[in-house]
Design a protein around this motif. Structure first.
Motif, PDB file in Angstrom:
ATOM      1  N   ILE A 100      -5.402  -9.859  52.803  1.00 13.85           N
ATOM      2  CA  ILE A 100      -5.810  -8.874  53.810  1.00 13.85           C
ATOM      3  C   ILE A 100      -6.521  -7.664  53.209  1.00 13.85           C
ATOM      4  O   ILE A 100      -6.983  -6.776  53.940  1.00 13.85           O
ATOM      5  CB  ILE A 100      -4.569  -8.409  54.626  1.00 13.85           C
ATOM      6  CG1 ILE A 100      -4.992  -7.824  55.979  1.00 13.85           C
ATOM      7  CG2 ILE A 100      -3.733  -7.413  53.811  1.00 13.85           C
ATOM      8  CD1 ILE A 100      -5.668  -8.788  56.900  1.00 13.85           C
ATOM      9  N   GLY A 101      -6.675  -7.588  51.902  1.00 14.88           N
ATOM     10  CA  GLY A 101      -7.281  -6.416  51.264  1.00 14.88           C
ATOM     11  C   GLY A 101      -8.606  -5.991  51.859  1.00 14.88           C
ATOM     12  O   GLY A 101      -8.786  -4.799  52.191  1.00 14.88           O
ATOM     13  N   LEU A 141      -1.020  -5.240  62.149  1.00 17.94           N
ATOM     14  CA  LEU A 141      -1.460  -6.527  61.616  1.00 17.94           C
ATOM     15  C   LEU A 141      -0.270  -7.475  61.588  1.00 17.94           C
ATOM     16  O   LEU A 141       0.719  -7.231  60.884  1.00 17.94           O
ATOM     17  CB  LEU A 141      -2.036  -6.358  60.214  1.00 17.94           C
ATOM     18  CG  LEU A 141      -3.255  -5.437  60.081  1.00 17.94           C
ATOM     19  CD1 LEU A 141      -3.624  -5.253  58.611  1.00 17.94           C
ATOM     20  CD2 LEU A 141      -4.437  -5.984  60.865  1.00 17.94           C
ATOM     21  N   MET A 142      -0.347  -8.539  62.386  1.00 12.92           N
ATOM     22  CA  MET A 142       0.714  -9.553  62.414  1.00 12.92           C
ATOM     23  C   MET A 142       0.230 -10.734  61.582  1.00 12.92           C
ATOM     24  O   MET A 142      -0.692 -11.463  61.989  1.00 12.92           O
ATOM     25  CB  MET A 142       0.990  -9.984  63.852  1.00 12.92           C
ATOM     26  CG  MET A 142       2.134 -10.973  63.997  1.00 12.92           C
ATOM     27  SD  MET A 142       3.750 -10.308  63.522  1.00 12.92           S
ATOM     28  CE  MET A 142       3.935  -9.004  64.758  1.00 12.92           C
ATOM     29  N   ILE A 144      -9.500   3.695  51.203  1.00  8.05           N
ATOM     30  CA  ILE A 144      -8.055   3.494  51.087  1.00  8.05           C
ATOM     31  C   ILE A 144      -7.635   3.436  49.621  1.00  8.05           C
ATOM     32  O   ILE A 144      -8.347   2.881  48.769  1.00  8.05           O
ATOM     33  CB  ILE A 144      -7.637   2.205  51.841  1.00  8.05           C
ATOM     34  CG1 ILE A 144      -6.116   2.117  51.958  1.00  8.05           C
ATOM     35  CG2 ILE A 144      -8.214   0.963  51.185  1.00  8.05           C
ATOM     36  CD1 ILE A 144      -5.658   1.012  52.899  1.00  8.05           C
ATOM     37  N   ASP A 145      -6.500   4.004  49.321  1.00  9.55           N
ATOM     38  CA  ASP A 145      -5.958   4.003  47.968  1.00  9.55           C
ATOM     39  C   ASP A 145      -5.651   2.554  47.562  1.00  9.55           C
ATOM     40  O   ASP A 145      -4.964   1.829  48.291  1.00  9.55           O
ATOM     41  CB  ASP A 145      -4.668   4.832  47.960  1.00  9.55           C
ATOM     42  CG  ASP A 145      -4.105   5.057  46.574  1.00  9.55           C
ATOM     43  OD1 ASP A 145      -4.391   4.256  45.665  1.00  9.55           O
ATOM     44  OD2 ASP A 145      -3.356   6.037  46.400  1.00  9.55           O
ATOM     45  N   PRO A 146      -6.126   2.109  46.399  1.00  7.71           N
ATOM     46  CA  PRO A 146      -5.810   0.744  45.956  1.00  7.71           C
ATOM     47  C   PRO A 146      -4.312   0.467  45.893  1.00  7.71           C
ATOM     48  O   PRO A 146      -3.888  -0.683  46.053  1.00  7.71           O
ATOM     49  CB  PRO A 146      -6.451   0.665  44.571  1.00  7.71           C
ATOM     50  CG  PRO A 146      -7.563   1.675  44.607  1.00  7.71           C
ATOM     51  CD  PRO A 146      -7.054   2.788  45.474  1.00  7.71           C
ATOM     52  N   ALA A 147      -3.500   1.516  45.680  1.00 11.40           N
ATOM     53  CA  ALA A 147      -2.048   1.314  45.644  1.00 11.40           C
ATOM     54  C   ALA A 147      -1.524   0.849  46.993  1.00 11.40           C
ATOM     55  O   ALA A 147      -0.542   0.091  47.067  1.00 11.40           O
ATOM     56  CB  ALA A 147      -1.347   2.601  45.220  1.00 11.40           C
ATOM     57  N   VAL A 148      -2.155   1.308  48.075  1.00 13.17           N
ATOM     58  CA  VAL A 148      -1.754   0.863  49.402  1.00 13.17           C
ATOM     59  C   VAL A 148      -2.044  -0.626  49.558  1.00 13.17           C
ATOM     60  O   VAL A 148      -1.207  -1.397  50.049  1.00 13.17           O
ATOM     61  CB  VAL A 148      -2.477   1.679  50.489  1.00 13.17           C
ATOM     62  CG1 VAL A 148      -2.155   1.132  51.876  1.00 13.17           C
ATOM     63  CG2 VAL A 148      -2.105   3.160  50.397  1.00 13.17           C
ATOM     64  N   VAL A 149      -3.231  -1.016  49.150  1.00  8.07           N
ATOM     65  CA  VAL A 149      -3.615  -2.429  49.266  1.00  8.07           C
ATOM     66  C   VAL A 149      -2.670  -3.299  48.449  1.00  8.07           C
ATOM     67  O   VAL A 149      -2.198  -4.349  48.909  1.00  8.07           O
ATOM     68  CB  VAL A 149      -5.073  -2.631  48.826  1.00  8.07           C
ATOM     69  CG1 VAL A 149      -5.452  -4.108  48.872  1.00  8.07           C
ATOM     70  CG2 VAL A 149      -6.008  -1.806  49.707  1.00  8.07           C
ATOM     71  N   THR A 158      -0.431  -6.429  49.868  1.00  7.60           N
ATOM     72  CA  THR A 158      -0.706  -7.799  49.436  1.00  7.60           C
ATOM     73  C   THR A 158       0.377  -8.356  48.515  1.00  7.60           C
ATOM     74  O   THR A 158       0.564  -9.576  48.442  1.00  7.60           O
ATOM     75  CB  THR A 158      -2.067  -7.892  48.731  1.00  7.60           C
ATOM     76  OG1 THR A 158      -2.093  -6.990  47.617  1.00  7.60           O
ATOM     77  CG2 THR A 158      -3.191  -7.529  49.692  1.00  7.60           C
ATOM     78  N   ASN A 159       1.117  -7.477  47.838  1.00  9.71           N
ATOM     79  CA  ASN A 159       2.196  -7.916  46.949  1.00  9.71           C
ATOM     80  C   ASN A 159       3.567  -7.617  47.525  1.00  9.71           C
ATOM     81  O   ASN A 159       4.543  -7.475  46.778  1.00  9.71           O
ATOM     82  CB  ASN A 159       2.059  -7.243  45.581  1.00  9.71           C
ATOM     83  CG  ASN A 159       0.768  -7.608  44.883  1.00  9.71           C
ATOM     84  OD1 ASN A 159       0.281  -8.731  45.005  1.00  9.71           O
ATOM     85  ND2 ASN A 159       0.195  -6.658  44.153  1.00  9.71           N
ATOM     86  N   LEU A 160       3.672  -7.523  48.838  1.00  5.53           N
ATOM     87  CA  LEU A 160       4.923  -7.151  49.488  1.00  5.53           C
ATOM     88  C   LEU A 160       6.045  -8.100  49.063  1.00  5.53           C
ATOM     89  O   LEU A 160       5.915  -9.325  49.205  1.00  5.53           O
ATOM     90  CB  LEU A 160       4.741  -7.220  51.002  1.00  5.53           C
ATOM     91  CG  LEU A 160       5.651  -6.353  51.876  1.00  5.53           C
ATOM     92  CD1 LEU A 160       5.408  -4.872  51.616  1.00  5.53           C
ATOM     93  CD2 LEU A 160       5.410  -6.685  53.353  1.00  5.53           C
TER      94      LEU A 160
END
Length: 323
Positions: free
Chosen positions: A190-191, A180-181, A201-206, A210-212
């Motif tokens: 992008i969630g 994903l670019m 998918i684990d919510p922690a991954v999302v 999204t909070n990178l």
């Protein structure tokens, strides 16, 4: 069925100066595999593209910031692009230890519903099914950048397939490794797309994506069912605001880590699997790590104690007995 996240690799911001290796650089390899040809394949035929949306002011500010970051790194002698630098030789024992640390340990662990930097022992992980890579662009990614990134994806996938001996291709038909670019606003929203790419998918991954934080350049998640260590899905996220070399570096590191080299090591040199950012692109050392990972004498799910003697044998053969 929920697919537990088995591998997370974040690309953090580099330090102010190059981390100098303290170990003595021993003799180079006596017998190395042939050099990998990394010339980009011809660009695919142009397809109709949707209209490009303008970048937001936040994204424009990020683009300016990362351009300055790349310029500063280059001025410090970082982001090197040599395949086999002669000032960074390594021995068989060093290559063995680097493989063990990078392939059989995790850089991040899940704790309290979040991922934290905490190195832990892990099983050997890799793909058994063919890897089919595809790239998706946020609406504000310029057309010229999209074309360049497609070429980078194709050349990187070709190299990964060559050095591992495992089928790796670029395909929009049922892909299992998605890049994903995204510019800033697209990444924060992008969630729902992540949830469709990886059901359960684990919510922690999302939240991680999204909070990178601004200090993280790119990230990859690889997924397996249970504790098998067999990857079945991977998603990499790269900031669209990066200048060309930083973007290419993210392709090299995250796609290679998504093949199963999940950790970084400050001892690995010359390597992209080192957070000091000295090297921007995969080196011959990294090609060897990938080749070892997909050697059939190793088995998915192995722990260090079982894998180590086999890795030592493989390395000795690759390097002609150099210690």
């Amino acid at each position: 069925m929920q697919l537990p996240c088995r591998s997370l690799a974040l690309r953090p911001r580099a330090g102010v100066a190059v981390l100098l290796a303290t170990a003595l650089m021993l003799a180079g390899c006596a017998e190395l595999p042939p050099a990998v040809v990394t010339t980009a394949p011809p660009a695919p035929a142009a397809l109709p593209e949707p209209a490009v949306s303008p970048r937001s002011p936040t994204s424009e500010a990020m683009r300016t910031r990362f351009a300055a970051v790349q310029e500063r790194m280059l001025a410090q002698g970082l982001l090197r692009t040599e395949l086999q630098p002669q000032d960074a030789l390594y021995s068989a024992s060093q290559l063995t230890e680097n493989f063990i640390r990078i392939a059989l340990y995790d850089e991040y662990s899940s704790f309290g519903g979040n991922f934290v930097a905490r190195e832990t022992a892990a099983r050997l992980r890799r793909w058994e099914a063919p890897v089919r890579m595809n790239i998706e662009f946020g609406a504000s990614i310029p057309l010229a950048q999209r074309n360049a990134d497609r070429i980078t994806l194709a050349s990187t996938a070709s190299r990964l397939g060559y050095v591992t001996g495992h089928p790796v291709s670029v395909s929009a038909q049922n892909p299992n490794f998605t890049v994903l670019m995204l510019n800033e606003d697209e990444r924060r929203a992008i969630g729902p797309r992540l949830a469709s790419l990886v059901p359960g998918i684990d919510p922690a991954v999302v939240r991680t994506v999204t909070n990178l934080p601004d200090s993280t350049y790119c990230v990859v998640f690889a997924f397996s069912q249970g504790d098998s260590g067999v990857y079945t899905r991977a998603v990499a996220v790269i900031r669209g605001e990066h200048p060309d070399l930083l973007r290419q570096s993210c392709f090299h590191e995250e796609l290679a880590q998504g093949m199963g080299l999940a950790n970084d090591s400050p001892a690995a040199r010359p390597s992209v699997f080192n957070d000091d950012e000295e090297f921007a692109l995969l080196t011959r050392h990294d090609d060897l790590l990938l080749r070892i990972l997909y050697d059939p004498r190793l088995r998915t799910g192995m722990l260090e104690a079982e894998a180590r003697p086999i890795v030592s044998t493989i390395v000795a053969q690759l390097m002609g007995g150099t210690s």
